[in-house]
Design a protein around this motif. Structure first.
Motif: not given
Length: 293
Positions: A69-91
């Motif tokens: 597959l070809r890689l496509e990067v979603i560049w993300a600034p870190p949130g206050e908590k990892l839980d926030d990042d997982l919510r915003d980026l994964i589900w």
């Protein structure tokens, strides 16, 4: 929040609806693997003169290549908590990036206690996320200037010698409280580890504490033989060693299995270690592979 955006949110217009998770078959059919990486997070993932760099980027590229597959990067600034990042980026997605979800996110703790963390109602906080495939073991590390400090037999030396840390980081909280706060006055805070290391080179501080990968990277960039690694312990610190892995949506375990298979190949044939060496980083196998006879 702008009035128009607020109105759209309240109306629940389709383009602001929860982003859709792509199935493994959809990912393969698209020919693209979307990977979430933290932005401006050297040496793990960052951009240099517009070009993506870092050990996590190189690993993501190798994984995508392994899947054809070809890689496509979603560049993300870190949130206050990892839980926030997982919510915003994964589900779920983020209202500033409507419709955008990653297929997989890198640099996620591979930790059972974190995976099964619950809220005050006993509900799993990250029940929609699967954390898997540890690919690196991380540690805390101190580097010091031996022109100003003979050795670091223990953290206690920083009662007399200034040490730089990133503000609001684990080293910051640790050094501000260890030994009943005796190191607090000598703990100098910087916006990030890079600026703390710059302070070390200017002589503002005699040492820096950060993650081992960050310290290795800064030493490799500096190329100064007077800046060396300490081998001290960190009493009363709590978790000093942890494994780093990946995360996908809980409905996408087929992708997780495929990535695990590719990762094992890359680890066992030495390519992951070579990626780290390219950036001047020491590579330590995660516990999953250390436990294999």
């Amino acid at each position: 929040m702008p009035r128009l955006l607020l109105c759209l949110l309240l109306l629940g217009l389709p383009w602001l609806a929860q982003a859709q998770v792509r199935s493994y078959d959809s990912i393969v059919d698209s020919g693209v693997l979307k990977v979430a990486l933290y932005d401006d997070f050297a040496p793990y993932s960052f951009r240099q003169q517009g070009e993506p760099r870092g050990v996590d980027y190189a690993l993501a590229k190798a994984l995508a290549d392994g899947l054809g597959l070809r890689l496509e990067v979603i560049w993300a600034p870190p949130g206050e908590k990892l839980d926030d990042d997982l919510r915003d980026l994964i589900w779920k997605g983020h209202y500033l990036r409507p419709g955008v979800l990653a297929d997989v996110m890198l640099r996620v703790p591979y930790d059972r206690a974190f995976s099964f963390k619950s809220n005050e109602f006993g509900e799993l906080i990250n029940e929609l996320v699967v954390m898997f495939a540890p690919y690196q073991r991380e540690r805390w590390q101190v580097a010091y200037d031996r022109r100003r400090l003979e050795a670091v037999p223990s953290i206690a030396v920083f009662q007399r010698h200034p040490i730089g840390v990133e503000v609001e980081s684990v080293p910051s909280f640790y050094l501000s409280s260890v030994f009943d706060g005796l190191v607090r006055e000598q703990t100098h805070h910087y916006p990030n580890p890079q600026q703390a290391f710059a302070g070390l080179q200017r002589g503002e501080v005699h040492a820096v504490m950060a993650m081992r990968g960050e310290i290795d990277w800064q030493l490799a960039q500096a190329g100064n033989p007077d800046l060396v690694l300490a081998e001290n312990a960190y009493p009363n610190m709590g978790k000093q060693v942890w494994d780093i892995g990946m995360a996908v949506h809980e409905s996408n375990r087929q992708l997780a299995y495929a990535l695990e298979e590719q990762l094992e190949i890359l680890i066992l044939d030495g390519r992951v270690k070579a990626i780290y060496a390219e950036y001047g980083l020491r590579y330590e196998l995660p516990g999953l592979y250390q436990d294999v006879d």
